[in-house]
Design a protein around this motif. Sequence first.
Motif: not given
Length: 415
Positions: A215-216, A221, A240, A312, A340, A343, A374
């Motif tokens: 995830g980002s 998290k 991310g 990245g 990554g 999408e 996601d």
Amino acid sequence: MKIDNYNFAGKKAIVRVDFNVPLDENGHVTDDTRIRGALPTLKKILADGGSLIIMSHMGKPKGKVNPKLSLGQIKDVVAKALGTDVQFAPDCAKAADQAAALKPGEVLLLENLRFYPEEEGKPVGIDKEDPAYEEAKKAMKVAQKEFAKTLASYADVYVNDAFGTAHRKHASTAVIADNFQPEDKMLGYLMEKEVQAVDNILSDIKRPFTAIMGGSKVSTKIGIIENLMDKVDNLILCGGMTYTFAKAMGGNVGDSICETDKLDLALDIMKKAKEKGVNLVLGVDCVAGNAFKNDCDTQICSVMEIPEGWEGMDAGPKSRELFKAAILPAKTILWNGPAGVFEFDNFTGGSRAIADAVVEATKNGAFSLVGGGDSVACVNKFGLADEVSYVSTGGGALLEAIEGKILPGIAAIKG
Ligand code: AMP
């Protein structure tokens, strides 16, 4: 009470489901996964000779009637899925007569619960800073109990099969349960499966246990990462988050997504992993792009040396190998969040490598749970949802359960 042991013959059952399905601009259902998910519970009740009152929310109408979020739009899809007619109650709080008239085998779908602010139990139209807010909150809690009592009055038995909202203490997900005796309230089949899957991850751990968190951002998290640190053997942190760690270790991350205020947190996670003997696996290389779009120019580079103007966007080949090595021998796997920007088709490689390794480990006997927004979209995109052990329907609810929090929707039934 367990749903399998309950005989619904001659009973009216009110069932909280998660029919918060996506609709297109014409109000047509574009993905009926959630409706199909509730069918085992709904069909059991009808097959026993009970009558069904189905309730759900849809979207975020914030306590106001909004025709675009009316559950009337999905009535026919529900009827088709159940193979029987479905009646509709256009006001969920004024459905007593329709509920009373239901005969065994008949089905009534209530209008969107969130058209009433009492469902969520949050005062509307008043700011949290307002001195009158606390009073308004208290009054709303009383109104919420009344609303829940009204819903409960329609039925003899309450079933909660909405895992996606189990982390919310709403009228229909938790408060309502107080109006039923322990033998007349239960989890539905979908909820039972979700609870079992979380239990496999948290209590019945077969080792090695590998958790993959992507995830980002680290910040969203962190609760779950800290909780998992006491349980896992391998912890892969990807997506991310990678760049916050790389920067914390003194790297140049170019234009990559990076939480500069979380560098200490990243170092702390690394320290804790060491202390607890957890094998922390971080990406070492990445596929960097020169613009945040699918068809940008790309180059493979070390996560510590990403040129200015580049970011990245996916895990690189060496990182994928490291991830694979930690996933393949695992006997318990939890995957939340892509590696990554999956999408964009050109940046699915890292997530695909993880998905393939999870599938292979599952074939070799691992229990694999994929969940949380996601990552589900990711396995669906790859067509691999049937090749992992369990794909959770819960986003926030799953993450909170794995963080070790008690979910109000489950506590209300199990005590
Ligand atoms: P989350 O909601 O935190 O699980 O994040 C999921 C999102 O993270 C997805 O939309 C991904 O596109 C995004 N993501 C994953 N890796 C990266 C990355 N390297 N840079 C930017 N976004 C990313």
